[in-house]
Scaffold this active site. Sequence first.
Site, PDB file in Angstrom:
ATOM      1  N   LYS A   1      -0.395   5.456   8.618  1.00  0.00           N
ATOM      2  CA  LYS A   1       0.336   5.767   7.381  1.00  0.00           C
ATOM      3  C   LYS A   1      -0.627   5.920   6.208  1.00  0.00           C
ATOM      4  O   LYS A   1      -0.510   6.849   5.396  1.00  0.00           O
ATOM      5  CB  LYS A   1       1.363   4.671   7.109  1.00  0.00           C
ATOM      6  CG  LYS A   1       2.129   4.809   5.800  1.00  0.00           C
ATOM      7  CD  LYS A   1       1.571   3.937   4.675  1.00  0.00           C
ATOM      8  CE  LYS A   1       1.663   2.467   4.997  1.00  0.00           C
ATOM      9  NZ  LYS A   1       1.154   1.640   3.868  1.00  0.00           N
TER      10      LYS A   1
ATOM     11  N   LYS B   1      -7.010   1.913  -3.008  1.00  0.00           N
ATOM     12  CA  LYS B   1      -6.669   1.350  -1.697  1.00  0.00           C
ATOM     13  C   LYS B   1      -6.657   2.421  -0.618  1.00  0.00           C
ATOM     14  O   LYS B   1      -7.126   2.200   0.511  1.00  0.00           O
ATOM     15  CB  LYS B   1      -5.301   0.659  -1.768  1.00  0.00           C
ATOM     16  CG  LYS B   1      -4.820   0.086  -0.431  1.00  0.00           C
ATOM     17  CD  LYS B   1      -5.775  -0.979   0.091  1.00  0.00           C
ATOM     18  CE  LYS B   1      -5.444  -1.381   1.536  1.00  0.00           C
ATOM     19  NZ  LYS B   1      -4.132  -1.997   1.688  1.00  0.00           N
TER      20      LYS B   1
ATOM     21  N   THR C   1       0.850  -1.185   0.000  1.00  0.00           N
ATOM     22  CA  THR C   1       0.000   0.000   0.000  1.00  0.00           C
ATOM     23  C   THR C   1       0.886   1.235   0.000  1.00  0.00           C
ATOM     24  O   THR C   1       1.572   1.518   0.991  1.00  0.00           O
ATOM     25  CB  THR C   1      -0.931   0.021   1.227  1.00  0.00           C
ATOM     26  OG1 THR C   1      -1.797  -1.118   1.180  1.00  0.00           O
ATOM     27  CG2 THR C   1      -1.782   1.289   1.228  1.00  0.00           C
TER      28      THR C   1
END
Length: 341
Positions: A286, A218, A143
């Site tokens: 994150k 995502k 990701t």
Amino acid sequence: MAITSSFYPTISTSSPRRPAPFPNSRCTFATVVSSQLSKEATKSVEFQGRVGFLGLGIMGTPMALNLIKAGCDITVWNRTKSKCDHLINLGAKYESSPAEVASSCNVTFAMLADPESAIDVACGTNGAAKGMGPGKGYVDVSTVDGATAKLINKHIKDSGALFLEAPVSGSKKPAEDGQLIFLAAGDASLYETVAPLLDVMGKSRFYLGEVGNGAAMKLVVNMIMGSMMASFSEGLLLGEQVGLDPNVLVEVISQGAISAPMYSVKGPSMVKASYPTAFPLKHQQKDLRLALGLAESVSQPIPIAAAANELYKAAKFHGLGDQDFSAVIEALRGKLQHPEH
């Protein structure tokens, strides 16, 4: 099935054409067809070629293990070699650098923790790009943000190889069960080639067009998930403060219109202040940070996600980064101390 318009990229969940054969080893297995198709249907799929896997953390290990169980010829690498030992004992080969893995394999997957790691493993000294070349493919399932995906794409393409970004929706248990969702973008021919491997590791896959679209999808999904968990945490604590049974609250939510698997799976352990790690809190924070950057790039307000990000930052600051992201509830209790205290 494909969805197209003048604005959105092509989105495909159809079964791919048979992948072009690789000249070396063969991986043969049978797997349940993607959930977009009949769940009872089973098809035999043959993949020819050696498969590399870089990054054997909480997600990469079960993903690589499922490929080994399917009979694939796997070569692995991880910064900490000891994390490779279990897979080596099960038949995986080992190379001492990403470049050597890429050089010895037809297709190489990478599952890294963050954009910095993804860039280093792909593009750094002894990075995978050094071992890539015509006829090879690199599939980054980490990701990351769109800029990172495009940078890695450039380095891989400069070597003459093909690139596909395919970040996954799903955490530790779906990875173990081969129930991940792949959000792929990049070279369509590579997508078709690796589709049988994606079907071993996942329950469904989407082809989203140009590199960057997978990362964007995502980040949007994980932004929503992080905000949902923060709101759920607020609800549990408010209910507790006014004397409601939190277990009953979880049950009520699970039967109503806002029911989500995340609530019924995470809720009971959160009530017990237990946070077994399936998706580390530091990774959720994150992803929220990257989603905020994505929103900034198009001037889209996302105030709820921004507020949620502050909660995850507070929880991480207080030493909860390696616990499950559901530990964000602790940031709302008002009892946290600085980790140095």
